[in-house]
Design a protein around this motif. Structure first.
Motif, mmCIF file in Angstrom:
data_model
loop_
_atom_site.group_PDB
_atom_site.id
_atom_site.type_symbol
_atom_site.label_atom_id
_atom_site.label_comp_id
_atom_site.label_asym_id
_atom_site.label_seq_id
_atom_site.Cartn_x
_atom_site.Cartn_y
_atom_site.Cartn_z
ATOM 1 N N GLY A 1 0.892 -3.287 -3.105
ATOM 2 C CA GLY A 1 0.647 -2.811 -4.458
ATOM 3 C C GLY A 1 -0.605 -1.954 -4.519
ATOM 4 O O GLY A 1 -1.114 -1.486 -3.498
ATOM 5 N N GLY A 2 -1.119 -1.765 -5.739
ATOM 6 C CA GLY A 2 -2.226 -0.838 -5.922
ATOM 7 C C GLY A 2 -3.485 -1.438 -6.508
ATOM 8 O O GLY A 2 -4.407 -0.695 -6.870
ATOM 9 N N MET A 3 -3.565 -2.760 -6.634
ATOM 10 C CA MET A 3 -4.798 -3.353 -7.145
ATOM 11 C C MET A 3 -5.917 -3.115 -6.128
ATOM 12 O O MET A 3 -5.783 -3.484 -4.953
ATOM 13 N N PRO A 4 -7.025 -2.501 -6.541
ATOM 14 C CA PRO A 4 -8.059 -2.101 -5.572
ATOM 15 C C PRO A 4 -8.572 -3.224 -4.682
ATOM 16 O O PRO A 4 -8.770 -3.019 -3.475
ATOM 17 N N ARG A 5 -8.782 -4.408 -5.249
ATOM 18 C CA ARG A 5 -9.253 -5.535 -4.423
ATOM 19 C C ARG A 5 -8.259 -5.845 -3.320
ATOM 20 O O ARG A 5 -8.635 -6.130 -2.170
ATOM 21 N N VAL A 6 -6.986 -5.788 -3.665
ATOM 22 C CA VAL A 6 -5.935 -6.102 -2.692
ATOM 23 C C VAL A 6 -5.860 -5.013 -1.625
ATOM 24 O O VAL A 6 -5.769 -5.304 -0.424
ATOM 25 N N VAL A 7 -5.904 -3.761 -2.070
ATOM 26 C CA VAL A 7 -5.834 -2.646 -1.116
ATOM 27 C C VAL A 7 -7.027 -2.673 -0.169
ATOM 28 O O VAL A 7 -6.883 -2.485 1.050
#
Length: 431
Positions: free
Chosen positions: A195-201
């Motif tokens: 996905g695109g959630m910054p923390r995840v990326v």
């Protein structure tokens, strides 16, 4: 630092002589605060940050008169180290949804015009009855989403030049070289899972560990649940939660129209429609409306009572599925969810391109996943999760409903006929 497209929009806003206060809206944790603070650091000598959730006492700044002179006095009183230098200062009002009076004050700050003002927040928790007046005509808005596929590619080390190389094959309708095509398909599947959630990326780019990705995604989902408990009023708390948790069950069915009876046995629009809109306002879901006829203008032909619901971030949808779903997507084994996950990813990409979502369904027998305005025409878009791109619905809608052209998105390379174009799923970012 993750490169975000909205940064260039902020630069453009700053350069204009006629700019007004800017409000950046978006779901929680899409990176609003980070990008604004980075922009402020890079472009202003003085920055004043007022975070209404971290420091609730700051709300008192806006409790009295809202003229600019009084506000500046209140800011300097409560934030002693604040420096307001005309034309060199940015005032950043973070989590503005927690201070309704601050929204009203944006009008007077725009009129003052001696410093720039950016506010950020979501629609969560705004009690419209508490806002004395809205600053209509004095505020500009930008909507921020989680990272789109192109931003994910940048984070993955793919250069803008390489992306333009891929675009050139799209524009010429020529097959992409095999090695490039396979790599782009791999990256697209990673984007679906991450996905695109910054923390995840950020975590994925540092560790490439899907277990760590899933842990952070589940934490974000829990944060959303906490928001529902914190901000939704009364009975909306449990109803919003029930609607949210029903999304995977809806997408697991061949007939994906949202049905209130799946949320709760005997559920009705009267009971749950407001809760769905709450989730939409919070930036958690997107609506995709059924068309009565597949013709432009779509808005005029949309049925407000017939719609599908997609998650705004496909990575978060993946985290709501059963254990092992990440591996299934990477390996191409989708099981019960068939193409729904890929459908959700295309809905997410179209939304981030600024498109409203529409589909066409007749009598549960004919369904086109999406309709978009493409080359000035109503264009049918079918999403396939594998290499098989045969579609009876596409054939029928092209033959019987006056639709001139279609697009099929799949894992296959570029191809097509005089009636439809076939593109890889990753090229949806060019539509």
């Amino acid at each position: 630092m993750l490169k975000r497209k909205i940064y260039d929009e902020l630069l453009h806003w700053k350069s204009r002589s006629d700019k007004q206060c800017l409000v950046i809206k978006g779901a929680r944790q899409v990176g609003k605060t980070f990008i604004i603070e980075q922009f402020a650091k890079d472009n202003y000598e003085n920055v004043i940050v007022i975070d209404f959730e971290k420091n609730p006492a700051y709300r008192a700044i806006f409790d009295g008169d809202l003229d600019s002179e009084t506000l500046i006095k209140q800011i300097s009183l409560r934030i002693p180290d604040a420096q307001i230098v005309p034309n060199k200062t940015l005032l950043f009002l973070d989590e503005i949804q927690s201070c309704p009076n601050a929204r009203t004050a944006l009008k007077y700050l725009t009129q003052y015009g001696q410093f720039d003002v950016i506010a950020s927040g979501s629609l969560l928790g705004i009690n419209y009855k508490e806002v004395s007046s809205f600053p209509v005509g004095y505020v500009e808005h930008l909507e921020m989403h989680s990272m789109d596929f192109e931003e994910f590619l940048w984070a993955s080390g793919v250069s803008p030049r390489s992306i333009e190389d891929v675009r050139s094959y799209f524009e010429r309708k020529e097959p992409v070289p095999t090695a490039m095509h396979q790599r782009m398909n791999e990256l697209f599947k990673e984007y679906i899972v991450v996905g695109g959630m910054p923390r995840v990326v950020n975590e994925f780019m540092e560790s490439h560990n899907f277990a760590n990705v899933l842990r952070i995604q589940k934490a974000i989902i829990n944060d959303y649940m906490d928001d529902m408990a914190k901000y939704a009023e009364g009975a909306e708390k449990t109803k919003a939660r029930a609607c949210f948790l029903s999304i995977p069950r809806h997408l697991s069915k061949d007939y994906k129209k949202f049905q209130y009876s799946i949320v709760e046995r005997g559920g009705t629009s009267r009971k749950f429609a407001g809760s769905l809109m709450w989730l939409y306002d919070a930036g958690i879901i997107n609506f995709c409306y059924n068309l009565s006829i597949p013709e432009l203008p779509f808005e005029g032909n949309a049925k407000s009572e017939a719609f599908k619901v997609y998650m705004c971030d496909t990575g978060l949808l993946m985290a709501m599925l059963e254990e092992g779903s990440q591996e299934d997507v990477i390996d191409g084994n989708l099981g019960i969810y068939k193409g729904a996950i890929f459908e959700n990813s295309i809905a997410d990409i179209f939304t981030k391109l600024g498109k409203k979502l529409y589909y066409f369904e007749q009598n549960s027998k004919l369904e086109i996943d999406f309709f978009i305005r493409w080359n000035k025409n109503a264009t049918a878009v079918e999403v396939k999760s594998a290499d098989n791109t045969k579609s009876k619905s596409m054939d029928a809608v092209l033959a019987k409903y006056g639709v001139k052209h279609g697009i099929k998105l799949s894992m296959k390379n570029i191809g097509g006929t005089d009636k439809f174009d076939s593109y890889p799923l990753y090229m949806s970012m060019f539509l």
